[in-house]
Enzyme design. Structure first.
Site, short mmCIF file in Angstrom:
data_model
loop_
_atom_site.label_atom_id
_atom_site.label_comp_id
_atom_site.label_asym_id
_atom_site.label_seq_id
_atom_site.Cartn_x
_atom_site.Cartn_y
_atom_site.Cartn_z
N TYR A 192 0.84 -1.19 0.00
CA TYR A 192 0.00 0.00 0.00
C TYR A 192 0.88 1.25 0.00
CZ TYR A 192 -3.64 3.28 1.44
OH TYR A 192 -4.50 4.34 1.51
N THR A 194 1.48 3.62 1.95
CA THR A 194 2.21 4.03 3.15
C THR A 194 3.32 3.07 3.55
OG1 THR A 194 0.58 2.90 4.54
CG2 THR A 194 0.19 5.23 4.08
N LYS A 195 3.54 2.02 2.77
CA LYS A 195 4.52 1.01 3.14
C LYS A 195 5.90 1.31 2.56
CE LYS A 195 1.35 -1.25 5.34
NZ LYS A 195 0.13 -0.51 5.00
N ASN A 196 6.91 0.57 3.04
CA ASN A 196 8.29 0.80 2.61
C ASN A 196 8.46 0.64 1.10
OD1 ASN A 196 8.32 0.50 5.39
ND2 ASN A 196 10.36 -0.40 5.42
#
Length: 211
Positions: A192, A194-196
């Protein structure tokens, strides 16, 4: 420009390759051969991701399931190990989708509290949560911090219950020099925004236990 405004990473392009031509080729390929694209590019891309970032030796044809998110990856894992009437141990407070994931797999949730200030669990409470109907326990790594996999894994092993890792927030994290995602029977990853590592949306379930 619109992709840049969405703050989504652009693909690597040759310096002389216009973005429009790249998007045209990708669109044409997906429309004409979607299954081939998913299997070859998405799955094999995740295979490289697993080797480089997670140090996991995975078979891309058998040990990676591409999903539309970590939630669906968790559902796939629970469906693989549980039947209606079985139980899944979940630590609380928990991610809101664990409840629906468990219900969709036909199982029931057994909750074990995490207590402040360190938000840790009582091993004795965890032991009491197991029953003959327990078929999985969800171990959550959050904000890059792995949970206590030694304790969870040892208790689960005594009962012959697989551990499923929620590694959505733990890409590249390690626990005792071992990468998260390699500590249980299966692991759910999220891509998603917001992930790394992000694809805007998406996720994957990985496992080295084909049985």
């Amino acid at each position: 420009k619109k992709l840049e405004e969405l703050n989504i990473d652009l693909p690597s392009l040759e310096e002389d390759q216009p973005l429009e031509s790249y998007l045209t080729e990708v669109t044409r390929a997906i429309r004409h051969k979607p299954d081939w694209i998913v299997r070859r590019y998405v799955t094999l891309g995740l295979f490289e991701f697993g080797k480089i970032l997670l140090y996991l030796d995975l078979d891309p044809e058998r040990e990676i399931t591409v999903c539309c998110g970590a939630t669906e990856s968790m559902i796939a894992s629970l469906l693989a190990v549980s039947d209606p009437g079985d139980e899944v141990i979940i630590f609380e407070p928990f991610y809101e989708n664990y409840g629906p994931d468990t219900k969709l797999s036909g199982a029931m949730a057994r909750l074990v509290p995490l207590r402040p200030p360190e938000w840790s669990f009582d091993p004795e409470e965890l032991r009491r949560a197991f029953s003959p109907r327990t078929k999985a326990i969800i171990a959550v790594h959050f904000a890059g911090h792995p949970c206590d996999m030694d304790e969870i894994g040892a208790i689960a092993a005594r009962h012959g219950v697989p551990v499923i890792e929620d590694a959505a927030h733990a890409i590249e994290a390690e626990y005792r020099a071992r990468p998260t995602g390699s500590l249980g029977m299966a692991a759910a990853f999220s891509f998603y925004a917001t992930k790394n590592i992000t694809s805007g949306e998406g996720g994957a379930m990985v496992t080295d236990d084909w049985d």
